[in-house]
Every structure is written in structure tokens, then in C-alpha cells.
Scaffold this motif. Structure first.
Motif, PDB file in Angstrom:
ATOM      1  N   ILE A   1      -2.857  -8.993  10.478  1.00  0.00           N
ATOM      2  CA  ILE A   1      -3.263  -9.920  11.534  1.00  0.00           C
ATOM      3  C   ILE A   1      -3.921 -11.146  10.921  1.00  0.00           C
ATOM      4  O   ILE A   1      -3.589 -12.286  11.256  1.00  0.00           O
TER       5      ILE A   1
ATOM      6  N   VAL B   1      -0.664  -5.778  18.664  1.00  0.00           N
ATOM      7  CA  VAL B   1       0.254  -6.133  17.585  1.00  0.00           C
ATOM      8  C   VAL B   1       1.668  -5.792  18.032  1.00  0.00           C
ATOM      9  O   VAL B   1       1.898  -4.824  18.761  1.00  0.00           O
TER      10      VAL B   1
ATOM     11  N   THR C   1       0.938 -10.867  16.943  1.00  0.00           N
ATOM     12  CA  THR C   1      -0.356 -10.417  17.459  1.00  0.00           C
ATOM     13  C   THR C   1      -0.846 -11.352  18.551  1.00  0.00           C
ATOM     14  O   THR C   1      -0.424 -12.514  18.636  1.00  0.00           O
TER      15      THR C   1
END
Length: 147
Positions: A14, A52, A62
Motif C-alpha cells: 500500500i 486492497v 487500495t
């Protein structure tokens, strides 16, 4: 592809996506332990959903969906979409639209009256993207950095 709640193991992927653009490159530091602590706070809050998108076992997108209860609009809850990112090698294939539609559907399922988001004024491609999805630039957003 599946969209699911992020886990602590997803945090490096992320953060890498957050850092992978001109704005993010100036404000993110992949590998910093502060992200693990931030994830713990997000994950512990029932009004937060860090999502996600996973394809072939890899995180490829994300966003964070926050539910904000309020008094205005007859006590309506708003859903705020933040930090939308698609991995650079996955862009242009519809994943961003799928993520946003998932967020809108999830907000509706949880009873939100409105979905809102902000996007940096310099992100003209993002503005067009959100407008194509039905979002309207109805307000002027303002921020005051505190650090």
C-alpha cells in the motif's frame, strides 16, 4: 480480482503505491515503521475500512473508506473515500473504477447518504476520472497542514 480488508502484511505494498506518483514521492517514506502503527489505528476503528484489490495474490490497488456520522442532512452518515491508488502496471484497465464502485456499493450497504472525496487540485486526470464516475465538483475543499 478480489477486494478485501487490508492486513498488516499488505502495508508495504500500500505504501509503495502511495509513494508511486509525483505528490506521494515527496511525502511518503516506504519502510518507515510509522506505517505499521498507523495501520493498527485504522484497523482498530470500526468506521474505517482500508481496502486492497488483489489479483493473482498481489496487491494491485487500495483505498480507504471512512464512515462519518453527522447531524446535518437529518443525521446522515457520509462515506469518505481517501488514498485511492492503483499499482502503476495495472492502470488504465478499469481497476480504479471497480474500486470506486465497490466503495460506493459498500457505503450504500452501510446506510451512508452520500459518498464524498477530495483530490489534489493538480490531479487533472483524477478529476476527469471521478467526473466520469458521476462525482460532481460541488464544493471547494480547503486544508490546513499541521505538520
Amino acid at each position: 480480482m478480489e477486494i478485501r480488508r487490508a492486513t498488516a502484511d499488505d502495508v508495504p505494498a500500500i505504501v509503495a503505491m502511495l509513494a508511486d506518483d509525483p505528490l506521494g514521492a515527496t511525502r511518503e517514506t516506504p519502510g518507515d515503521p510509522v506505517y505499521a502503527e498507523a495501520f493498527k489505528d485504522i484497523d482498530a476503528d470500526p468506521r474505517q475500512f482500508l481496502a486492497v484489490a488483489v489479483a493473482e495474490g498481489e496487491v494491485v490497488g487500495t483505498l480507504q473508506l471512512t464512515f462519518i456520522p453527522g447531524l446535518s442532512r437529518l443525521g446522515a452518515t457520509r462515506a469518505l473515500i481517501e488514498a485511492v491508488r492503483v499499482r502503476s502496471d495495472q492502470r488504465g484497465g478499469g481497476l480504479g473504477g471497480t474500486l470506486i464502485q465497490w466503495a460506493v456499493d459498500t457505503a450504500r450497504e452501510r446506510g451512508a447518504a452520500m459518498v464524498q472525496l477530495t483530490t489534489d487540485a493538480s490531479r487533472e486526470d483524477a478529476h476527469r476520472f471521478y467526473e466520469r464516475l458521476g462525482f460532481v465538483a460541488s464544493h471547494v475543499g480547503m486544508k490546513l497542514p499541521l505538520r
